[in-house]
Scaffold this active site. Structure first.
Site, short mmCIF file in Angstrom:
data_model
loop_
_atom_site.label_atom_id
_atom_site.label_comp_id
_atom_site.label_asym_id
_atom_site.label_seq_id
_atom_site.Cartn_x
_atom_site.Cartn_y
_atom_site.Cartn_z
N HIS A 195 -2.08 -5.63 0.99
CA HIS A 195 -3.33 -6.33 0.72
C HIS A 195 -3.02 -7.73 0.22
CE1 HIS A 195 -7.23 -7.26 -1.10
NE2 HIS A 195 -6.54 -7.66 -2.16
N ARG A 240 1.99 -7.28 8.59
CA ARG A 240 1.18 -6.17 9.12
C ARG A 240 1.60 -5.80 10.54
NH1 ARG A 240 -4.34 -8.31 6.31
NH2 ARG A 240 -4.37 -6.87 4.54
N TYR A 246 -11.68 -2.20 -5.25
CA TYR A 246 -12.32 -2.49 -3.97
C TYR A 246 -13.85 -2.50 -4.07
CZ TYR A 246 -7.98 -2.41 -1.24
OH TYR A 246 -6.75 -2.72 -0.69
N LYS A 255 0.82 -1.22 0.00
CA LYS A 255 0.00 0.00 0.00
C LYS A 255 0.86 1.28 0.00
CE LYS A 255 -4.03 -2.23 1.97
NZ LYS A 255 -5.23 -2.06 2.82
N ARG A 282 -2.03 -15.04 3.36
CA ARG A 282 -2.81 -14.37 4.39
C ARG A 282 -2.22 -14.62 5.79
NH1 ARG A 282 -7.28 -11.61 2.93
NH2 ARG A 282 -8.47 -12.01 4.83
N GLU A 340 -8.26 -9.93 -9.14
CA GLU A 340 -7.28 -8.91 -8.78
C GLU A 340 -6.00 -9.05 -9.63
OE1 GLU A 340 -7.05 -9.40 -4.52
OE2 GLU A 340 -9.07 -8.61 -4.25
N THR A 347 -6.14 -8.40 9.22
CA THR A 347 -6.42 -7.11 8.58
C THR A 347 -6.23 -5.96 9.56
OG1 THR A 347 -8.09 -8.22 7.22
CG2 THR A 347 -8.18 -5.82 7.29
N ASN A 363 -2.64 -0.63 6.47
CA ASN A 363 -2.16 -1.90 7.03
C ASN A 363 -1.09 -2.56 6.16
OD1 ASN A 363 -3.87 -2.65 5.02
ND2 ASN A 363 -5.10 -4.07 6.22
N PHE A 393 -16.08 2.72 5.35
CA PHE A 393 -14.67 3.05 5.12
C PHE A 393 -14.29 3.12 3.63
CE2 PHE A 393 -14.95 -1.60 5.71
CZ PHE A 393 -14.30 -2.07 4.57
#
Ligand code: CMP
Length: 139
Positions: free
Chosen positions: A117, A104, A51, A11, A87, A128, A93, A114, A59
């Site tokens: 992704h 994270r 998204y 990010k 993950r 994606e 998250t 965070n 959010f």
């Protein structure tokens, strides 16, 4: 049969803070092969499309503003059981709930910022990955 790849995106906040190198090293050390990689900047409209599944949540607007605020690193990552393993590597998250040693836990600033992704399902990993990479960019 689990998909052999997943999609990840570092990010803008983590890029701004120069965390790209350490994050990529952790991804390699965890056994992922980088099949495609690109540094790019999303427009607000592109972030909204990416998204899409969160449209309408409280959010969503702020997330799309943030995700289009600076460069990101898009990643196509190959490994057996890639979605689940990635993950686990990135952690919860919400960074306040992420385990020690996860990306994270180490690099997130907040729930929105965070650090990274990761796709949460086969369907989203395909969508994606296709959003960023055509077949000729995948090696
Ligand atoms: P990510 O894995 O990129 O998927 C959607 C993102 O929305 C998520 O990481 C968080 O950055 C953000 N997000 C999810 N839930 C919330 C929330 N309750 N408040 C703010 N941001 C959220």
């Amino acid at each position: 049969m689990p998909l052999g790849y997943t999609f990840g995106m570092i990010k803008p906040s983590a890029c701004r803070k120069n965390h790209v190198g350490p994050i990529l090293a952790m991804i390699n050390q965890a056994g992922f092969r980088i099949s495609a990689i690109r540094s790019t900047k999303l427009t607000k409209e592109e972030a909204e499309t990416f998204y899409e599944m969160h449209r309408g949540k409280e959010f969503y607007e702020s997330l799309c503003e943030f995700m289009s605020s600076g460069p990101i690193i898009a990643l196509l990552l190959e490994k057996e059981n890639a979605i689940e393993d990635f993950r686990k590597l990135i952690g919860n998250t919400n960074p306040s709930m992420a385990e020690e040693g996860t990306i994270r836990k180490m690099f997130a600033e907040s729930l929105q910022k965070n650090a990274i992704h990761g796709s949460d399902s086969i369907e989203n990993a395909k969508r994606e990955a296709d959003f960023f990479f055509n077949q000729r960019e995948r090696y």
